[in-house]
Design an enzyme around this catalytic site. Structure first.
Site, PDB file in Angstrom:
ATOM      1  N   LYS A  21       0.805  -1.209   0.000  1.00 33.87           N
ATOM      2  CA  LYS A  21       0.000   0.000   0.000  1.00 33.87           C
ATOM      3  C   LYS A  21       0.850   1.277   0.000  1.00 33.87           C
ATOM      4  O   LYS A  21       2.052   1.247   0.291  1.00 33.87           O
ATOM      5  CB  LYS A  21      -0.928  -0.009   1.213  1.00 33.87           C
ATOM      6  CG  LYS A  21      -1.986  -1.116   1.173  1.00 33.87           C
ATOM      7  CD  LYS A  21      -2.978  -0.927   2.320  1.00 33.87           C
ATOM      8  CE  LYS A  21      -4.042  -1.993   2.303  1.00 33.87           C
ATOM      9  NZ  LYS A  21      -5.065  -1.733   3.354  1.00 33.87           N
ATOM     10  N   TYR A  40     -12.509  -2.079  -3.822  1.00 33.84           N
ATOM     11  CA  TYR A  40     -13.009  -2.170  -2.441  1.00 33.84           C
ATOM     12  C   TYR A  40     -14.535  -2.027  -2.366  1.00 33.84           C
ATOM     13  O   TYR A  40     -15.058  -1.685  -1.300  1.00 33.84           O
ATOM     14  CB  TYR A  40     -12.336  -1.113  -1.575  1.00 33.84           C
ATOM     15  CG  TYR A  40     -10.928  -1.477  -1.128  1.00 33.84           C
ATOM     16  CD1 TYR A  40     -10.693  -2.584  -0.314  1.00 33.84           C
ATOM     17  CD2 TYR A  40      -9.837  -0.692  -1.478  1.00 33.84           C
ATOM     18  CE1 TYR A  40      -9.417  -2.910   0.122  1.00 33.84           C
ATOM     19  CE2 TYR A  40      -8.540  -1.002  -1.039  1.00 33.84           C
ATOM     20  CZ  TYR A  40      -8.348  -2.115  -0.238  1.00 33.84           C
ATOM     21  OH  TYR A  40      -7.086  -2.431   0.201  1.00 33.84           O
ATOM     22  N   PHE A  90     -15.422   3.606   7.049  1.00 36.92           N
ATOM     23  CA  PHE A  90     -14.055   3.942   6.675  1.00 36.92           C
ATOM     24  C   PHE A  90     -13.818   3.948   5.169  1.00 36.92           C
ATOM     25  O   PHE A  90     -12.692   4.165   4.725  1.00 36.92           O
ATOM     26  CB  PHE A  90     -13.068   2.988   7.370  1.00 36.92           C
ATOM     27  CG  PHE A  90     -13.303   1.517   7.070  1.00 36.92           C
ATOM     28  CD1 PHE A  90     -12.819   0.937   5.905  1.00 36.92           C
ATOM     29  CD2 PHE A  90     -13.997   0.720   7.968  1.00 36.92           C
ATOM     30  CE1 PHE A  90     -13.030  -0.410   5.628  1.00 36.92           C
ATOM     31  CE2 PHE A  90     -14.209  -0.640   7.701  1.00 36.92           C
ATOM     32  CZ  PHE A  90     -13.718  -1.195   6.528  1.00 36.92           C
ATOM     33  N   ARG A 110      -1.669 -14.363   4.414  1.00 36.11           N
ATOM     34  CA  ARG A 110      -2.344 -13.733   5.551  1.00 36.11           C
ATOM     35  C   ARG A 110      -1.506 -13.862   6.821  1.00 36.11           C
ATOM     36  O   ARG A 110      -1.476 -12.945   7.652  1.00 36.11           O
ATOM     37  CB  ARG A 110      -3.733 -14.356   5.743  1.00 36.11           C
ATOM     38  CG  ARG A 110      -4.660 -14.002   4.577  1.00 36.11           C
ATOM     39  CD  ARG A 110      -5.980 -14.752   4.640  1.00 36.11           C
ATOM     40  NE  ARG A 110      -6.752 -14.399   5.816  1.00 36.11           N
ATOM     41  CZ  ARG A 110      -7.445 -13.278   5.957  1.00 36.11           C
ATOM     42  NH1 ARG A 110      -7.443 -12.372   4.988  1.00 36.11           N
ATOM     43  NH2 ARG A 110      -8.129 -13.055   7.052  1.00 36.11           N
ATOM     44  N   THR A 134      -5.215  -7.347  10.555  1.00 36.15           N
ATOM     45  CA  THR A 134      -5.531  -6.075   9.886  1.00 36.15           C
ATOM     46  C   THR A 134      -5.117  -4.883  10.734  1.00 36.15           C
ATOM     47  O   THR A 134      -4.526  -3.926  10.225  1.00 36.15           O
ATOM     48  CB  THR A 134      -7.051  -6.006   9.609  1.00 36.15           C
ATOM     49  OG1 THR A 134      -7.421  -7.141   8.823  1.00 36.15           O
ATOM     50  CG2 THR A 134      -7.421  -4.733   8.863  1.00 36.15           C
ATOM     51  N   ARG A 183       2.636  -6.331   9.179  1.00 39.18           N
ATOM     52  CA  ARG A 183       1.875  -5.239   9.812  1.00 39.18           C
ATOM     53  C   ARG A 183       2.430  -4.887  11.186  1.00 39.18           C
ATOM     54  O   ARG A 183       2.420  -3.712  11.571  1.00 39.18           O
ATOM     55  CB  ARG A 183       0.393  -5.593   9.848  1.00 39.18           C
ATOM     56  CG  ARG A 183      -0.238  -5.423   8.459  1.00 39.18           C
ATOM     57  CD  ARG A 183      -1.552  -6.108   8.369  1.00 39.18           C
ATOM     58  NE  ARG A 183      -2.283  -5.825   7.144  1.00 39.18           N
ATOM     59  CZ  ARG A 183      -3.295  -6.583   6.711  1.00 39.18           C
ATOM     60  NH1 ARG A 183      -3.669  -7.627   7.399  1.00 39.18           N
ATOM     61  NH2 ARG A 183      -3.914  -6.267   5.585  1.00 39.18           N
ATOM     62  N   ASN A 210      -2.076   0.221   6.758  1.00 35.74           N
ATOM     63  CA  ASN A 210      -1.571  -1.041   7.302  1.00 35.74           C
ATOM     64  C   ASN A 210      -0.674  -1.784   6.322  1.00 35.74           C
ATOM     65  O   ASN A 210      -0.540  -2.996   6.397  1.00 35.74           O
ATOM     66  CB  ASN A 210      -2.716  -1.905   7.840  1.00 35.74           C
ATOM     67  CG  ASN A 210      -3.683  -2.328   6.768  1.00 35.74           C
ATOM     68  OD1 ASN A 210      -3.618  -1.859   5.632  1.00 35.74           O
ATOM     69  ND2 ASN A 210      -4.586  -3.230   7.109  1.00 35.74           N
ATOM     70  N   HIS A 263      -2.319  -5.316   1.594  1.00 37.10           N
ATOM     71  CA  HIS A 263      -3.614  -5.984   1.458  1.00 37.10           C
ATOM     72  C   HIS A 263      -3.352  -7.372   0.918  1.00 37.10           C
ATOM     73  O   HIS A 263      -2.451  -7.553   0.101  1.00 37.10           O
ATOM     74  CB  HIS A 263      -4.527  -5.238   0.476  1.00 37.10           C
ATOM     75  CG  HIS A 263      -5.692  -6.073   0.032  1.00 37.10           C
ATOM     76  ND1 HIS A 263      -6.827  -6.200   0.785  1.00 37.10           N
ATOM     77  CD2 HIS A 263      -5.854  -6.897  -1.042  1.00 37.10           C
ATOM     78  CE1 HIS A 263      -7.653  -7.043   0.185  1.00 37.10           C
ATOM     79  NE2 HIS A 263      -7.084  -7.478  -0.933  1.00 37.10           N
ATOM     80  N   GLU A 265      -9.649 -10.741  -7.472  1.00 33.60           N
ATOM     81  CA  GLU A 265      -8.704  -9.627  -7.295  1.00 33.60           C
ATOM     82  C   GLU A 265      -7.552  -9.718  -8.290  1.00 33.60           C
ATOM     83  O   GLU A 265      -7.097  -8.691  -8.804  1.00 33.60           O
ATOM     84  CB  GLU A 265      -8.206  -9.609  -5.845  1.00 33.60           C
ATOM     85  CG  GLU A 265      -9.317  -9.213  -4.872  1.00 33.60           C
ATOM     86  CD  GLU A 265      -8.912  -9.220  -3.409  1.00 33.60           C
ATOM     87  OE1 GLU A 265      -9.777  -8.895  -2.565  1.00 33.60           O
ATOM     88  OE2 GLU A 265      -7.752  -9.538  -3.087  1.00 33.60           O
TER      89      GLU A 265
HETATM   90  P1  CMP Z   1      -7.517  -4.339   3.537  1.00 33.67           P
HETATM   91  O1  CMP Z   1      -7.068  -5.744   3.678  1.00 33.67           O
HETATM   92  O2  CMP Z   1      -6.892  -3.563   2.450  1.00 33.67           O
HETATM   93  O3  CMP Z   1      -9.095  -4.318   3.324  1.00 33.67           O
HETATM   94  C1  CMP Z   1      -9.880  -3.182   3.673  1.00 33.67           C
HETATM   95  C2  CMP Z   1      -9.111  -2.146   4.409  1.00 33.67           C
HETATM   96  O4  CMP Z   1      -9.864  -1.182   5.086  1.00 33.67           O
HETATM   97  C3  CMP Z   1      -8.287  -2.811   5.491  1.00 33.67           C
HETATM   98  O5  CMP Z   1      -7.237  -3.577   4.919  1.00 33.67           O
HETATM   99  C4  CMP Z   1      -7.860  -1.595   6.311  1.00 33.67           C
HETATM  100  O6  CMP Z   1      -6.657  -1.013   5.845  1.00 33.67           O
HETATM  101  C5  CMP Z   1      -8.989  -0.591   6.048  1.00 33.67           C
HETATM  102  N1  CMP Z   1      -9.703  -0.245   7.258  1.00 33.67           N
HETATM  103  C6  CMP Z   1      -9.764   0.986   7.794  1.00 33.67           C
HETATM  104  N2  CMP Z   1     -10.501   0.976   8.910  1.00 33.67           N
HETATM  105  C7  CMP Z   1     -10.906  -0.287   9.102  1.00 33.67           C
HETATM  106  C8  CMP Z   1     -11.708  -0.950  10.089  1.00 33.67           C
HETATM  107  N3  CMP Z   1     -12.242  -0.286  11.130  1.00 33.67           N
HETATM  108  N4  CMP Z   1     -11.913  -2.272   9.952  1.00 33.67           N
HETATM  109  C9  CMP Z   1     -11.410  -2.960   8.905  1.00 33.67           C
HETATM  110  N5  CMP Z   1     -10.648  -2.385   7.932  1.00 33.67           N
HETATM  111  C10 CMP Z   1     -10.401  -1.077   8.033  1.00 33.67           C
END
Ligand code: CMP
Length: 139
Positions: free
Chosen positions: A10, A50, A58, A86, A92, A103, A113, A116, A127
């Site tokens: 990212k 997304y 968010f 993962r 996350t 992470r 973070n 992805h 994807e």
């Molecule tokens: P990602 O795996 O890219 O998928 C969705 C993204 O939303 C997640 O990682 C986070 O970076 C972002 N995000 C921001 N806020 C939240 C939240 N409260 N819960 C989950 N994902 C979040």
């Protein structure tokens, strides 16, 4: 089984020059990048990618963060690649991420973070197709 999964390094991580350190963690875990490119996502791409999150509070911030600067999109191949990716990424929310994960070491916050990764075989296939043509996958 030999699987393929989709990964994004990212903007927060690319800005901090962490591409190599993150790819090293994937390779050390036995994941092989079979396609990769650096792109600057458009708003339409980020919103489309997304879309599953579009009702979440968010979503707006997520899209802004993903289009703020370039990312690296990759396809990773290996035994149990979806789960392994993962595990390498960690939780996350970096506050919940295990020692040694991407992470834990690099993420700034739940939004920024650093990576992805696909969460299941169906999403991995979708994807990968979102960003790569079949002839770009060099297994
Ligand atoms: P990602 O795996 O890219 O998928 C969705 C993204 O939303 C997640 O990682 C986070 O970076 C972002 N995000 C921001 N806020 C939240 C939240 N409260 N819960 C989950 N994902 C979040």
């Amino acid at each position: 089984a030999l699987e393929r999964t989709f990964s994004i390094i990212k903007p927060d991580a690319v800005r901090r020059n962490l591409i190599g350190k993150i790819i090293a963690k994937f390779e050390e875990a036995g994941l092989r990048p079979i396609a990769l490119k650096k792109i600057h996502m458009t708003r339409a791409q980020a919103e489309g990618f997304y879309a599953v999150h579009k009702e979440r509070p968010f979503f707006g911030e997520l899209v802004e963060q993903m289009i703020a600067s370039p990312v690296v999109v990759q396809v990773l191949e290996g035994e149990n690649a979806i789960l392994k990716n993962r595990e390498v990424m960690g939780a996350t929310n970096p506050e919940n991420a295990a020692e040694g994960t991407v992470r834990k070491e690099f993420a700034l916050s739940i939004g920024e973070n650093s990576v992805h990764g696909s969460d299941a075989p169906e999403t991995a296939a979708e994807e990968i197709k979102f960003f790569f043509n079949d002839d770009e996958l060099v297994g």
